[in-house]
Scaffold this active site. Structure first.
Site, PDB file in Angstrom:
ATOM      1  N   GLU A   1       0.832  -1.206   0.000  1.00 25.93           N
ATOM      2  CA  GLU A   1       0.000   0.000   0.000  1.00 25.93           C
ATOM      3  C   GLU A   1       0.867   1.257   0.000  1.00 25.93           C
ATOM      4  O   GLU A   1       0.540   2.246  -0.660  1.00 25.93           O
ATOM      5  CB  GLU A   1      -0.938  -0.021   1.205  1.00 25.93           C
ATOM      6  CG  GLU A   1      -1.993  -1.117   1.108  1.00 25.93           C
ATOM      7  CD  GLU A   1      -2.868  -1.218   2.338  1.00 25.93           C
ATOM      8  OE1 GLU A   1      -4.040  -1.601   2.211  1.00 25.93           O
ATOM      9  OE2 GLU A   1      -2.378  -0.940   3.454  1.00 25.93           O
TER      10      GLU A   1
ATOM     11  N   GLU B   1      -3.107 -10.123   4.007  1.00 27.85           N
ATOM     12  CA  GLU B   1      -4.031  -9.809   5.110  1.00 27.85           C
ATOM     13  C   GLU B   1      -5.150 -10.839   5.250  1.00 27.85           C
ATOM     14  O   GLU B   1      -5.621 -11.113   6.359  1.00 27.85           O
ATOM     15  CB  GLU B   1      -4.648  -8.414   4.903  1.00 27.85           C
ATOM     16  CG  GLU B   1      -3.727  -7.258   5.275  1.00 27.85           C
ATOM     17  CD  GLU B   1      -2.814  -6.840   4.143  1.00 27.85           C
ATOM     18  OE1 GLU B   1      -2.235  -5.747   4.239  1.00 27.85           O
ATOM     19  OE2 GLU B   1      -2.653  -7.607   3.166  1.00 27.85           O
TER      20      GLU B   1
END
Length: 260
Positions: free
Chosen positions: A111, A131
């Site tokens: 990210e 994740e």
């Protein structure tokens, strides 16, 4: 704590190296410090471009520091200015940002990389959003990634956590190009130097228009430009640099950009 990153200012280049052994993971304190550093870069008129990389040969950044989380860092805690890693939500960042991904780039580290404008990767770099395997959501990546690469590839990464090696990441357009590990920083620095010598007001206008127009219809975005609603575009149109660009072209010489 030890200094979690190193900053070197070379001319107009703001070179930022994340340095938190062993893996360059980011905890709350580091994220807040990164936000302050990138805010200073944004607000310094002498700094024209940022170059971001990770220390060592194995990790760019794996994202959230799970050891810090186990010690009490809340995943929804105060990340500081710019959100996680200091860049993702930093308002008004109208300067180019280059990411030199030197190794594992996953989770919040991916990210962070997606917050850059240009991504160079070493041959040994790899990318993932794991994740899903820890029962959480890669929130920023869920927003950004399907807009950057083909939808089905982005969804496969999000839903399965599978890894992309550097060459595949380049094939899908996640990174601009792949270079050897020994040449990564030389190529990234050459690119940064080139951008640092470019027209800063034009770069600012490009960044603002691209950012603000992302979710707008073409005609609506164009109308905003024509009706003087983009501050950076208006500043460019009234600048000495725009006159300098025209003069340099007419005189067949290189322009001298001042940012004024």
């Amino acid at each position: 704590m030890d200094t979690p990153f190193h900053i070197e200012r070379r001319g107009g280049v703001f070179e930022f190296t994340l340095n938190r052994p062993k893996a360059n993971a980011i905890d709350l304190e580091t994220s807040r410090a990164m936000g302050e550093a990138f805010t200073a870069f944004r607000d310094d008129p002498e700094m024209r471009v940022a170059l971001v990389t990770g220390a060592g040969e194995k990790f760019f950044c794996p994202g959230w520091d799970l050891k810090a989380a186990a010690d009490g860092d809340a995943v929804d805690g105060d990340y500081g200015k710019g959100g996680f890693g200091g860049l993702q939500e930093l308002r008004g960042l109208n300067k180019p940002v280059i990411m030199a991904v030197n190794g594992i780039c996953c989770g919040g580290g991916l990210e962070l990389a997606l917050s850059g404008d240009i991504i160079l990767a070493s041959e040994g770099a790899s990318f993932a959003l794991p994740e899903i395997r820890s029962g959480t959501v890669a929130d920023a990546a869920s927003i950004k990634l399907p807009k950057r690469i083909p939808y089905h590839i982005a969804m496969e990464m999000l839903l399965t956590g599978r890894w992309l090696e550097a060459e595949e990441a380049a094939r899908w357009g996640l990174v601009n190009r792949v270079v050897s590990a020994e040449n990564l920083m030389a190529e990234a620095r050459a690119l940064a130097d080139s951008l640092a010598s470019g027209p800063p007001l034009v770069f600012a206008a490009i960044k603002e228009v691209v950012r603000e127009a992302e979710d707008m219809k073409f005609q609506d975005a164009l109308l905003r430009i024509k009706s003087s609603q983009f501050e950076s575009v208006e500043r460019l149109y009234r600048s000495e640099d725009q006159l300098e660009g025209a003069r340099a072209f007419a005189e067949k010489r290189d322009p001298v950009w001042t940012g004024r």
